[in-house]
Design a protein around this motif. Sequence first.
Motif, PDB file in Angstrom:
ATOM      1  N   ALA A 184       0.841  -1.205   0.000  1.00 11.23           N
ATOM      2  CA  ALA A 184       0.000   0.000   0.000  1.00 11.23           C
ATOM      3  C   ALA A 184       0.875   1.254   0.000  1.00 11.23           C
ATOM      4  N   GLU A 185       1.951   1.223   0.787  1.00 10.11           N
ATOM      5  CA  GLU A 185       2.871   2.370   0.782  1.00 10.11           C
ATOM      6  C   GLU A 185       3.455   2.563  -0.620  1.00 10.11           C
ATOM      7  N   MET A 186       3.839   1.460  -1.250  1.00  5.83           N
ATOM      8  CA  MET A 186       4.448   1.538  -2.583  1.00  5.83           C
ATOM      9  C   MET A 186       3.441   2.025  -3.626  1.00  5.83           C
ATOM     10  N   MET A 187       2.171   1.707  -3.407  1.00  5.57           N
ATOM     11  CA  MET A 187       1.126   2.210  -4.302  1.00  5.57           C
ATOM     12  C   MET A 187       1.121   3.741  -4.259  1.00  5.57           C
ATOM     13  N   GLY A 188       1.173   4.282  -3.029  1.00  6.48           N
ATOM     14  CA  GLY A 188       1.180   5.742  -2.877  1.00  6.48           C
ATOM     15  C   GLY A 188       2.431   6.358  -3.487  1.00  6.48           C
ATOM     16  N   LEU A 189       3.548   5.705  -3.257  1.00  5.94           N
ATOM     17  CA  LEU A 189       4.817   6.191  -3.815  1.00  5.94           C
ATOM     18  C   LEU A 189       4.733   6.250  -5.341  1.00  5.94           C
ATOM     19  N   ALA A 190       4.232   5.166  -5.931  1.00  4.40           N
ATOM     20  CA  ALA A 190       4.142   5.092  -7.392  1.00  4.40           C
ATOM     21  C   ALA A 190       3.180   6.145  -7.940  1.00  4.40           C
ATOM     22  N   LEU A 191       2.033   6.284  -7.287  1.00  4.84           N
ATOM     23  CA  LEU A 191       1.051   7.265  -7.760  1.00  4.84           C
ATOM     24  C   LEU A 191       1.632   8.674  -7.725  1.00  4.84           C
ATOM     25  N   GLU A 192       2.312   8.994  -6.631  1.00  7.85           N
ATOM     26  CA  GLU A 192       2.858  10.347  -6.497  1.00  7.85           C
ATOM     27  C   GLU A 192       3.939  10.603  -7.549  1.00  7.85           C
ATOM     28  N   ALA A 193       4.859   9.658  -7.698  1.00  8.36           N
ATOM     29  CA  ALA A 193       5.934   9.837  -8.677  1.00  8.36           C
ATOM     30  C   ALA A 193       5.345   9.946 -10.083  1.00  8.36           C
ATOM     31  N   PHE A 194       4.310   9.132 -10.352  1.00  6.66           N
ATOM     32  CA  PHE A 194       3.681   9.146 -11.669  1.00  6.66           C
ATOM     33  C   PHE A 194       2.954  10.467 -11.924  1.00  6.66           C
ATOM     34  N   GLU A 195       2.169  10.902 -10.944  1.00 14.12           N
ATOM     35  CA  GLU A 195       1.401  12.142 -11.140  1.00 14.12           C
ATOM     36  C   GLU A 195       2.326  13.343 -11.319  1.00 14.12           C
ATOM     37  N   ARG A 196       3.422  13.368 -10.551  1.00 12.34           N
ATOM     38  CA  ARG A 196       4.378  14.464 -10.713  1.00 12.34           C
ATOM     39  C   ARG A 196       4.976  14.439 -12.120  1.00 12.34           C
ATOM     40  N   THR A 197       5.213  13.236 -12.622  1.00 11.07           N
ATOM     41  CA  THR A 197       5.810  13.104 -13.954  1.00 11.07           C
ATOM     42  C   THR A 197       4.835  13.552 -15.042  1.00 11.07           C
ATOM     43  N   VAL A 198       3.580  13.129 -14.913  1.00 10.88           N
ATOM     44  CA  VAL A 198       2.583  13.525 -15.914  1.00 10.88           C
ATOM     45  C   VAL A 198       2.415  15.050 -15.914  1.00 10.88           C
ATOM     46  N   GLU A 199       2.425  15.642 -14.734  1.00 12.39           N
ATOM     47  CA  GLU A 199       2.346  17.109 -14.675  1.00 12.39           C
ATOM     48  C   GLU A 199       3.535  17.746 -15.394  1.00 12.39           C
ATOM     49  N   TYR A 200       4.697  17.164 -15.188  1.00 11.08           N
ATOM     50  CA  TYR A 200       5.899  17.709 -15.827  1.00 11.08           C
ATOM     51  C   TYR A 200       5.791  17.630 -17.352  1.00 11.08           C
ATOM     52  N   LEU A 201       5.214  16.531 -17.841  1.00  9.69           N
ATOM     53  CA  LEU A 201       5.047  16.380 -19.294  1.00  9.69           C
ATOM     54  C   LEU A 201       4.142  17.472 -19.867  1.00  9.69           C
ATOM     55  N   LYS A 202       3.307  18.042 -19.006  1.00  7.57           N
ATOM     56  CA  LYS A 202       2.385  19.093 -19.466  1.00  7.57           C
ATOM     57  C   LYS A 202       2.978  20.497 -19.310  1.00  7.57           C
ATOM     58  N   GLU A 203       4.185  20.566 -18.719  1.00 11.35           N
ATOM     59  CA  GLU A 203       4.796  21.885 -18.485  1.00 11.35           C
ATOM     60  C   GLU A 203       6.041  22.104 -19.340  1.00 11.35           C
TER      61      GLU A 203
END
Lengths: 404, 379
Positions: free
Chosen positions: B247-266
């Motif tokens: 469950a912790e790793m799920m949160g870690l992955a989601l956060e790293a992924f969401e930050r990356t997707v945001e970066y792709l939009k900037e």
Amino acid sequence: MTAPIRRDVLQDLEQFRSEARQWLEANCPESQRQPMTAADQYYGGRNAEYPSADAQLWFERVRDKGWICPEWPTEYGGGGLSAEHAKIIKEEMKAIRARTPLYSLGIWMLGPALLEFGNESQKQQHIPAIINGEIRWCQGYSEPGSGSDLASLQCKAEDQGDHFLVNGSKIWTTGADKSDWIFCLVRTDPDAKNQEGISFLLVDMDDPGISTTPIALISGESEFCQTFFDNVKVPKENLIGELNQGWSVAKALLVHERKLMSELGSESPREILVPSVAARQYLELDDGKVVDAQLRSDLVDYDMEMHAIGLTHFRTFEEKLAGVRSAAPLVMKYVGTEAEKTKSELLLAILGSQGLGWEGEGFNRAELDTLRLWAMSKAMTIAGGTSEIQLNVIAKNILQLPQS
Amino acid sequence: MALVLNEEQRFLQDSAREFLAANAPVESLRTLRDDRDALGYCPETWQKMAELGWASIILPEEYGGLDFGFTGLGVVMEEAGRTLTASPLFASAVVGASALLLGGSEQQKTDLLPRIAAGELTLALALEESQHHRPTHITTTAQANGDSFVINGRKTFVIDGHSADHLLVVARSSGESRSPQGLSLFLVPREAPGVSVQRTIMADSRNAANITLEGVEVNAGALVGTLENGWEVLEPVLDRGRVALAAEMMGLALEAFERTVEYLKEREQFGVLIGSFQALQHRAAHMQAQLELCRSVVLQALSTVDDAPEQLPLLASLAKAKLNKLVKLVTNEAVQMHGGIGVTDEFEIGFFLKRARVAMQIFGDTGFHKDRYATLCGY
């Protein structure tokens, strides 16, 4: 809002499950619980013959019970049941390995779109005929020049006052040579851009000017055809939805097709080997463990992926009941069909040279089927929108990445 | 409905996210690292977490617990995974508390669980003896000496081992060195005579230690579970830990992924946003697909702890293996898609990469769990 299911509702569902189980036990002939070949599939239609007396009996019993399409409204011959009830019927049929009584693109694809977009007389005309297996449908979307870029399609329908005049051709029309009607995307406004000038049309394949040619595939089968339209007159009332608005009907229908394809693995009519079972039969074992480390690793990767996919199907169902929206349904076609391809490659590796037989002596049925299914599995990540198109859709609709 | 959060759990999720963003963001971990903090976590934040009930989230009410079950715990673990929050939550409130719940005597439960629940007392599991997770390969010995036991051995990769008040030591008094038979669990005060602790500074800036036990004497009351049947407690405890970690790793992955997707939009290159490149879109979409599958696996594994413990070994190995692969994929892609700034220390994405690698090793790497899953499936 995720209100817990009420206790009385749960009791009702459990009661229904027990009744469904009893009914299936009493009514599904033993022969209809066995693995089947393509020849055992009943598709209905004007010229259909039942594969066997038991297949006929089984189909008629399910039809009379209202369970061919348990979720569809009763006024058109459906069962009028809820999604939960329909799921229970599906699960209980699966539990006894009951054959699908009627294979039908009408049920899986056209029907849901007709219920959403069709007018009253169109529903009256077509839905009961689908449920009763009287009309066999095929799909006319792709064209030789329009594959992934479906919206570039050129098959045209010209307004001739009281009818459309259709000219052009469609490809990958599954079972077109045996079908009675075809649902098509046609260009009705040649000047409009891409999807804006497209309409959704139903065509009776007995009409003059229609012809079909089967296409031989790498699997050795030819279930697909090319279908030609040469000055075919189609009545105006066969237009579904608004003129030039066919794309929205097609999109709704594609959702059903992709959902179907993501679940196909469990629906296949052939004698399908389960990789972990085949492994015990074909691979060297040491104390019960597969000795080949690479194959054992590939096998567990595949089993874990399927376990995760199965749980995600459950999750999408629970989310639907709870009214929760998530991205899960949009990824299922991609992961499901890719996993099917992985499975076929894995089975081929497990069977070794015994999995490479094309026909005849020296190989059993399951081995021959394994190779044919392997060849067919290559189409799964192409048909219904390629994996690459699925990834485009996820990138655009879920991740909302900028479009070039 | 195990695979959809209920209203109570979604409320917990919102409040956990709000609390952690305010009290323990990634920046806090950086500060702990840069200050070479002796404890390795912030005790005031941990106290507040305990006041919110997180230290007692899986404990029954009779021991001062919140009794939210593992699905509730998973919500908190996931949010703490998003912020990479260092705290005794995993080692003490999940692993330590589970060991007492499953194996502890009534006396041990009554004495210790309320203190764990209040965040006053912390535990750490001293299990590993090599650089890979091999939970039955135990050479640490426990010799009976009248009514007491004498423990000798060396432990490594003991999570929170340098800060916990008590160690739960896995030791052998019989059986061959790789056998699950003959193992026992003992509660040993970290400051007991004969215990020496060497804190190990790990890549993730979180807390671990090497521990040496030399002639450490404990009385019979220190035994958790029955003598030489420790595996019966240890295995389900490890599985609970694996699921919580997933469950912790799920949160870690989601956060790293969401930050990356945001970066792709900037980020712009060649005059366009890099998120418009199909080479990146397809890789991001593939990750989204794997995130969806892992989400279902984690939710099912969490609910299995409470509702179907007989299926826990299979689900725990599925969850840990799947999430190991997910965080490896997502953190590697996150760094790559961020380009040059992705490999700078100033940018936080590197913290996710490093935590992922440590979490992947805790309680079994991908190979360990694939082997276990295959064995459970009978091949």
